[in-house]
Design a protein around this motif. Structure first.
Motif, PDB file in Angstrom:
ATOM      1  N   TYR A 111      52.890 109.211 -24.035  1.00  0.00           N
ATOM      2  CA  TYR A 111      52.858 109.770 -25.505  1.00  0.00           C
ATOM      3  C   TYR A 111      53.807 108.941 -26.455  1.00  0.00           C
ATOM      4  O   TYR A 111      53.219 108.858 -27.568  1.00  0.00           O
ATOM      5  CB  TYR A 111      53.573 111.051 -25.428  1.00  0.00           C
ATOM      6  N   ASN A 112      54.844 108.239 -26.173  1.00  0.00           N
ATOM      7  CA  ASN A 112      55.399 107.313 -27.133  1.00  0.00           C
ATOM      8  C   ASN A 112      54.734 106.145 -27.654  1.00  0.00           C
ATOM      9  O   ASN A 112      54.498 105.920 -28.483  1.00  0.00           O
ATOM     10  CB  ASN A 112      56.905 106.764 -26.572  1.00  0.00           C
ATOM     11  N   ALA A 113      54.105 105.712 -26.445  1.00  0.00           N
ATOM     12  CA  ALA A 113      53.029 104.479 -26.631  1.00  0.00           C
ATOM     13  C   ALA A 113      51.790 104.851 -27.476  1.00  0.00           C
ATOM     14  O   ALA A 113      51.647 103.931 -28.474  1.00  0.00           O
ATOM     15  CB  ALA A 113      52.515 103.971 -25.264  1.00  0.00           C
ATOM     16  N   MET A 114      51.215 106.018 -27.339  1.00  0.00           N
ATOM     17  CA  MET A 114      49.986 106.361 -28.276  1.00  0.00           C
ATOM     18  C   MET A 114      50.477 106.711 -29.612  1.00  0.00           C
ATOM     19  O   MET A 114      49.978 106.338 -30.541  1.00  0.00           O
ATOM     20  CB  MET A 114      49.742 107.599 -27.632  1.00  0.00           C
ATOM     21  N   GLN A 115      51.716 107.253 -29.744  1.00  0.00           N
ATOM     22  CA  GLN A 115      52.083 107.552 -31.045  1.00  0.00           C
ATOM     23  C   GLN A 115      52.645 106.493 -32.075  1.00  0.00           C
ATOM     24  O   GLN A 115      52.310 106.132 -32.965  1.00  0.00           O
ATOM     25  CB  GLN A 115      53.356 108.722 -31.038  1.00  0.00           C
ATOM     26  N   VAL A 116      53.374 105.561 -31.411  1.00  0.00           N
ATOM     27  CA  VAL A 116      53.890 104.166 -31.897  1.00  0.00           C
ATOM     28  C   VAL A 116      52.699 103.493 -32.214  1.00  0.00           C
ATOM     29  O   VAL A 116      52.917 102.554 -33.178  1.00  0.00           O
ATOM     30  CB  VAL A 116      55.191 103.709 -31.166  1.00  0.00           C
ATOM     31  N   GLY A 117      51.853 103.152 -31.208  1.00  0.00           N
ATOM     32  CA  GLY A 117      50.893 102.299 -31.522  1.00  0.00           C
ATOM     33  C   GLY A 117      49.898 102.593 -32.665  1.00  0.00           C
ATOM     34  O   GLY A 117      49.526 101.685 -33.338  1.00  0.00           O
ATOM     35  N   ILE A 118      49.813 103.963 -32.624  1.00  0.00           N
ATOM     36  CA  ILE A 118      48.865 104.700 -33.933  1.00  0.00           C
ATOM     37  C   ILE A 118      49.591 103.989 -35.266  1.00  0.00           C
ATOM     38  O   ILE A 118      48.774 103.724 -36.258  1.00  0.00           O
ATOM     39  CB  ILE A 118      48.786 105.925 -33.975  1.00  0.00           C
ATOM     40  N   TYR A 119      50.971 103.952 -35.088  1.00  0.00           N
ATOM     41  CA  TYR A 119      51.689 103.756 -36.667  1.00  0.00           C
ATOM     42  C   TYR A 119      51.095 102.174 -37.014  1.00  0.00           C
ATOM     43  O   TYR A 119      51.102 101.878 -38.054  1.00  0.00           O
ATOM     44  CB  TYR A 119      53.050 103.530 -36.390  1.00  0.00           C
ATOM     45  N   GLY A 120      50.793 101.248 -35.971  1.00  0.00           N
ATOM     46  CA  GLY A 120      50.220  99.936 -36.306  1.00  0.00           C
ATOM     47  C   GLY A 120      48.910  99.844 -37.103  1.00  0.00           C
ATOM     48  O   GLY A 120      49.066  99.166 -38.145  1.00  0.00           O
ATOM     49  N   LEU A 121      47.940 100.650 -36.634  1.00  0.00           N
ATOM     50  CA  LEU A 121      46.864 100.861 -37.583  1.00  0.00           C
ATOM     51  C   LEU A 121      47.262 101.614 -38.809  1.00  0.00           C
ATOM     52  O   LEU A 121      46.497 101.233 -39.751  1.00  0.00           O
ATOM     53  CB  LEU A 121      45.971 101.638 -36.542  1.00  0.00           C
ATOM     54  N   PHE A 122      47.912 102.685 -38.776  1.00  0.00           N
ATOM     55  CA  PHE A 122      48.316 103.446 -39.860  1.00  0.00           C
ATOM     56  C   PHE A 122      48.790 102.255 -41.029  1.00  0.00           C
ATOM     57  O   PHE A 122      48.319 102.451 -42.222  1.00  0.00           O
ATOM     58  CB  PHE A 122      49.314 104.514 -39.766  1.00  0.00           C
ATOM     59  N   GLY A 123      49.725 101.563 -40.769  1.00  0.00           N
ATOM     60  CA  GLY A 123      50.626 100.787 -41.812  1.00  0.00           C
ATOM     61  C   GLY A 123      49.449  99.975 -42.465  1.00  0.00           C
ATOM     62  O   GLY A 123      49.771  99.418 -43.477  1.00  0.00           O
ATOM     63  N   PHE A 124      48.724  99.205 -41.469  1.00  0.00           N
ATOM     64  CA  PHE A 124      47.838  97.958 -41.668  1.00  0.00           C
ATOM     65  C   PHE A 124      46.733  98.623 -42.748  1.00  0.00           C
ATOM     66  O   PHE A 124      46.505  98.091 -43.674  1.00  0.00           O
ATOM     67  CB  PHE A 124      47.280  97.437 -40.347  1.00  0.00           C
ATOM     68  N   GLN A 125      46.270  99.809 -42.364  1.00  0.00           N
ATOM     69  CA  GLN A 125      45.099 100.239 -42.953  1.00  0.00           C
ATOM     70  C   GLN A 125      45.507 100.783 -44.405  1.00  0.00           C
ATOM     71  O   GLN A 125      44.898 100.391 -45.397  1.00  0.00           O
ATOM     72  CB  GLN A 125      44.478 101.685 -42.252  1.00  0.00           C
ATOM     73  N   LEU A 126      46.539 101.301 -44.620  1.00  0.00           N
ATOM     74  CA  LEU A 126      47.293 101.798 -45.945  1.00  0.00           C
ATOM     75  C   LEU A 126      47.793 100.844 -46.744  1.00  0.00           C
ATOM     76  O   LEU A 126      47.319 100.704 -47.907  1.00  0.00           O
ATOM     77  CB  LEU A 126      48.409 102.778 -45.660  1.00  0.00           C
ATOM     78  N   LEU A 300      40.438 109.591 -45.612  1.00  0.00           N
ATOM     79  CA  LEU A 300      40.676 110.590 -44.745  1.00  0.00           C
ATOM     80  C   LEU A 300      40.850 109.828 -43.570  1.00  0.00           C
ATOM     81  O   LEU A 300      41.271 110.327 -42.399  1.00  0.00           O
ATOM     82  CB  LEU A 300      39.517 111.099 -44.760  1.00  0.00           C
ATOM     83  N   PHE A 301      40.506 108.665 -43.247  1.00  0.00           N
ATOM     84  CA  PHE A 301      40.468 107.873 -42.136  1.00  0.00           C
ATOM     85  C   PHE A 301      42.234 107.660 -41.833  1.00  0.00           C
ATOM     86  O   PHE A 301      42.820 107.883 -40.778  1.00  0.00           O
ATOM     87  CB  PHE A 301      40.234 106.480 -42.193  1.00  0.00           C
ATOM     88  N   ILE A 302      42.951 107.370 -42.996  1.00  0.00           N
ATOM     89  CA  ILE A 302      44.331 107.149 -43.012  1.00  0.00           C
ATOM     90  C   ILE A 302      45.197 108.601 -42.647  1.00  0.00           C
ATOM     91  O   ILE A 302      45.723 108.617 -41.790  1.00  0.00           O
ATOM     92  CB  ILE A 302      44.857 106.660 -44.415  1.00  0.00           C
ATOM     93  N   THR A 303      44.659 109.800 -43.031  1.00  0.00           N
ATOM     94  CA  THR A 303      45.257 110.820 -43.025  1.00  0.00           C
ATOM     95  C   THR A 303      44.762 111.232 -41.348  1.00  0.00           C
ATOM     96  O   THR A 303      45.614 112.128 -40.871  1.00  0.00           O
ATOM     97  CB  THR A 303      44.805 112.041 -43.831  1.00  0.00           C
ATOM     98  N   SER A 304      43.678 110.862 -41.059  1.00  0.00           N
ATOM     99  CA  SER A 304      43.528 111.199 -39.410  1.00  0.00           C
ATOM    100  C   SER A 304      44.387 110.391 -38.581  1.00  0.00           C
ATOM    101  O   SER A 304      44.675 111.189 -37.680  1.00  0.00           O
ATOM    102  CB  SER A 304      41.892 110.560 -39.344  1.00  0.00           C
ATOM    103  N   LEU A 305      44.831 109.359 -38.921  1.00  0.00           N
ATOM    104  CA  LEU A 305      45.839 108.725 -38.152  1.00  0.00           C
ATOM    105  C   LEU A 305      47.137 109.467 -38.342  1.00  0.00           C
ATOM    106  O   LEU A 305      47.904 109.401 -37.253  1.00  0.00           O
ATOM    107  CB  LEU A 305      46.181 107.222 -38.671  1.00  0.00           C
ATOM    108  N   PHE A 306      47.449 109.774 -39.519  1.00  0.00           N
ATOM    109  CA  PHE A 306      48.731 110.691 -39.638  1.00  0.00           C
ATOM    110  C   PHE A 306      48.643 112.058 -38.921  1.00  0.00           C
ATOM    111  O   PHE A 306      49.885 112.257 -38.105  1.00  0.00           O
ATOM    112  CB  PHE A 306      48.746 111.054 -41.071  1.00  0.00           C
TER     113      PHE A 306
END
Length: 512
Positions: A111-126, A300-306
């Motif tokens: 769960y930590n890997a999933m959560q922290v990993g998604i941050y990488g895509l979130f930060g890049f996309q935003l 909404l793609f970014i909020t989906s990641l959030f």
């Protein structure tokens, strides 16, 4: 059959909130973890591109069927066990306490890997969106740190607040994907073709790869049991939310993947997915609707990641809470707020996220300084490393845990089926467990492909190794507790709060 001794120390906090979440709230939080818009934009195109097969839509249906069969035994076990550390408690009670502790550490890694990993895509996309629209160049990690604060604040507040926020975001995701599906079916350059719904497209050489890339889209569906202690009626709410999530996700992804193929054209969807990747959906909508609508979809793609970030954060916080409550981890992790939020676990997850993001950011700056040497690697660094490495590791770990859970169901009902059928207690767990184990083996066999590596490197082996290392460390720690703290060991998997511990006669299993 004997009742366990009362625990010597019980946290003085009020504990998790009770009877707070209904079926819709838990279902929304489960679906939020799978990030529907992210899956359709990124997961579907990746599956088409990597597998080169048109069987992707039916692949989602097959995965949903496997997980629905898995849910038969999983939810049946949940009628007798209510614990925020779902996987940990189920495996402890079905296969033994040491394995349960091992599973708990695998779950924390997952769960930590999933959560922290998604941050990488979130930060890049935003960061990319703001630069494209406003000319404002900013480091990707800046937006991650700000997001970590928001996620952390929601995490230490009432769980129904998170549920309401996620409910709105998931609703908007569904709406925009439905609009995309309608536009796709209307454009249909090759007609409304059913080519991608032909079973022969799925049951071929690419079947294993389709399932490997498709199963990640469902990760989080098992999370209903994590909210069992906060559910209005755990015995009914959790099963209903689990089945609802599997059905909704499976049907929605299958239909959207099919509509995607129709909108692009079955003969072109693989090639176009390989050319544009996750941008294909937004390029398509920009061509056939308007730039404004495509921008709305990007937001909404970014909020989906959030939404996914918040959902996985909540799961980690509750695992920490459960393990602290039962003495597997320090008791500090069991602290909750007056609103019933596991604030200590939430803070712990926030700290983990900050540390890992900081580590990737420091290495990323080195890549950025040598961008001419590393090219695309420097530009896409948070996506190619942080996101790809960690989310694939987390998904692999969760698939393994579900396969083990299937065995735990059989173990739990082995001596007493508690009035349930053979299908529920044996056949469904065996069928789903073998299928999930096969998917896990396929993930390991194709991990290099999942990491988009031309040649294996250290990460190809280290990342899956983290899963096994966590499990082994947990098993050893469980054995240490058995010899050094027998009272703590005895209540592993049984909880210590009213309603979770001491309310039923529990079987003390000889696990020597």
């Amino acid at each position: 059959m004997t009742a366990p001794a009362a625990p010597t120390e019980v946290p003085q906090d009020a504990g998790l909130s009770r009877r707070t979440l209904g079926v819709p709230a838990i279902t929304f939080m489960i679906i939020a973890a799978s990030a529907p818009l992210t899956v359709v934009a990124g997961g579907v195109t990746t599956s088409f591109a990597v597998t080169g097969s048109l069987g992707v839509p039916l692949g989602f249906v097959l995965i949903a069927v496997i997980l629905a069969v898995f849910a038969v035994g999983y939810t049946a076990m949940g009628r007798f066990i209510t614990n925020a550390g779902a996987f940990y408690a189920y495996i402890s009670r079905g296969l033994g306490r040491p394995l349960g502790v091992g599973a708990s550490l695998i779950a924390l890694v997952a769960y930590n890997a999933m959560q922290v990993g998604i941050y990488g895509l979130f930060g890049f996309q935003l960061s990319m969106f703001l630069e494209a629209k406003f000319g404002f160049a900013s480091p990707w990690w800046l937006w991650i740190l700000l997001c970590i604060v928001v996620v952390g604040v929601l995490g230490v507040n009432r769980v129904d607040l998170s549920a309401k926020v996620l409910g709105v975001l998931v609703g908007l995701e569904f709406l925009v994907v439905i609009v995309f599906d309608i536009v796709s079916l209307n454009v249909a350059p090759e007609g409304v073709s059913t080519a991608t719904l032909d079973p022969s497209q799925l049951f071929g050489p690419a079947l294993g790869i389709i399932l490997v890339f498709g199963v990640a889209a469902f990760m989080g569906f098992e999370g209903a049991a994590i909210y069992g202690e906060e559910a209005k009626d755990p015995k009914r709410t959790v099963p209903r939310a689990t089945y609802a999530a599997v059905a909704i996700i499976g049907v929605f992804y299958a239909l959207s993947a099919w509509a995607f193929s129709v909108g692009i054209g079955p003969s072109q969807v693989v090639e176009q997915s390989q050319t544009f990747g996750p941008d294909l959906m937004f390029v398509f909508m920009g061509e056939h609707t308007s730039v404004i609508f495509a921008d709305i979809m990007t937001l909404l793609f970014i909020t989906s990641l959030f939404a996914a970030l918040q959902s996985f954060h909540n799961a980690v916080a509750r695992y920490f809470f459960s393990l602290g409550r039962e003495g597997v981890l320090p008791a500090w992790f069991a602290h909750t707020s007056k609103h019933g939020a596991p604030w200590a676990g939430s803070v712990a997850q926030t700290v983990i996220a900050v540390v890992v993001v900081a580590g990737f950011a420091l290495v990323g700056d080195a890549f950025g300084a040598a961008e001419s040497m590393f090219g695309e690697m420097a530009f896409l660094y948070p996506v190619l490393t942080m996101f790809t490495w960690l989310t694939n590791t987390g998904a692999a770990a969760l698939v393994l845990l579900m396969a083990i859970i299937a065995a735990a169901v059989i173990g739990f009902f082995r001596k007493d089926r508690r009035g349930l059928s053979l299908w529920t207690t044996v056949i469904a767990p065996v069928v789903s467990g073998l299928a999930l184990l096969w998917v896990f083996v396929m993930i390991l066999a194709n991990f290099q492909l999942m990491l988009d590596q031309e040649q294996p490197d250290a990460t190809t082996f280290i990342l899956p190794g983290l899963i096994f290392a966590a499990g082994i460390i947990g098993i050893v720690w469980g054995l240490v507790l058995r010899s050094s703290k027998p009272e703590v060991y005895r209540r592993i998997g049984h909880g210590t709060e009213p309603g979770a511990y001491g309310t039923e006669v529990l079987e003390v299993v000889d696990e020597s």
